[in-house]
Design a protein around this motif. Structure first.
Motif: not given
Length: 269
Positions: A155-162
């Motif tokens: 799920s964290t892979r879809t978390f916006p890194r920005e």
């Protein structure tokens, strides 16, 4: 015409599937209101024996103690597991390295090991640490699971890194970013993980049977098992105990169902 026929078949199939899924629960509710003789006779109508069954259940067992033990153990196990597994999943993905990928592969391989294979070492460990008949001993196998770590990592892979980079520029440390930004954003994943973990902790039978030796440590699954261990089973009392034991998991799923599917799919909104 073809569309209408296909819809009829689809809704017919879904209706049958829904009936087959709900019938055991409905039958359990009905059986909890009937006397033992009526249940053995195969009645499918509600009876008038509910209060008698409840009085008999409280007479035979310490229902309040068992319910409190299960609720306390499940809530604590769920809370601690959420903290550990979400932090681990966040760290595995945000702070990427090849070594962490290898470690994650080892964790996933551990999911292939059956619980029966590690049950005796876990019991010896709990005994050496004086954790028998304790909540911490109950939670020992479920404090961190490879499945939940994998769920949070995916799920964290879809978390916006920005958002993370912007928070770092604003001066937030990693823990503040996790608590103030990551946790509120990942509520769907947390809802799915809470549902899965709470149900598993509430319904677990084998590990409490081994580690909870004292009668004061009994949980709801153990209470139901003890009711079925007699020479003559009172099915009305047993079905009432099953109904009471089922209610918390139904309520958890009912309140979190709108987020459950999103969380399993790893959606972030």
């Amino acid at each position: 015409m073809k569309v209408k026929i296909s819809n009829i078949f689809m809704y017919g199939f879904l209706s049958v599937a829904a009936f087959l899924s709900l019938f055991p629960l409905v039958w359990t509710l009905i059986a909890s209101t009937n006397a033992n003789a009526d249940i053995l006779a195969g009645t499918l109508l509600p009876g008038t024996n509910l209060f008698q069954n409840f009085a008999r259940l409280t007479e035979l067992t310490n229902l309040g103690r068992a319910f409190w033990n299960s609720a306390r153990n499940a809530m604590l196990a769920t809370f601690i597991s959420m903290v550990i597994c979400s932090l681990a999943g966040y760290g595995f993905e945000i702070f990427y390295s090849k070594a962490k990928d290898r470690l994650m592969s080892i964790l996933l391989l551990s999911m292939m090991i059956p619980f029966a294979a590690i049950m005796i070492p876990l019991f010896q460990l709990a005994g050496n640490l004086n954790l028998l008949n304790t909540t911490l001993g109950f939670m020992l196998p479920s404090l961190s699971t490879a499945f939940l770590i994998m769920l949070f990592r995916q799920s964290t892979r879809t978390f916006p890194r920005e958002m993370i980079e912007a928070a770092r520029i604003d001066g937030l440390n990693e823990l503040s970013i996790f608590v103030r930004i990551y946790v509120p954003t990942m509520k769907s994943t947390y809802a799915a993980a809470i549902t899965i973990t709470f149900m598993a902790a509430w319904n677990v039978f084998l590990w409490p049977r081994i580690i909870m030796i004292s009668p004061d440590s009994i949980t709801m699954p153990l209470l139901i098992s003890n009711l079925m261990a007699g020479y003559v089973a009172d099915f009305g009392v047993i079905m009432l105990a099953v109904t009471i034991a089922t209610l918390p998991t139904i309520l958890i799923f009912f309140f979190l169902q709108r987020y459950f599917a999103e969380g399993v799919l790893g959606a972030v909104k």
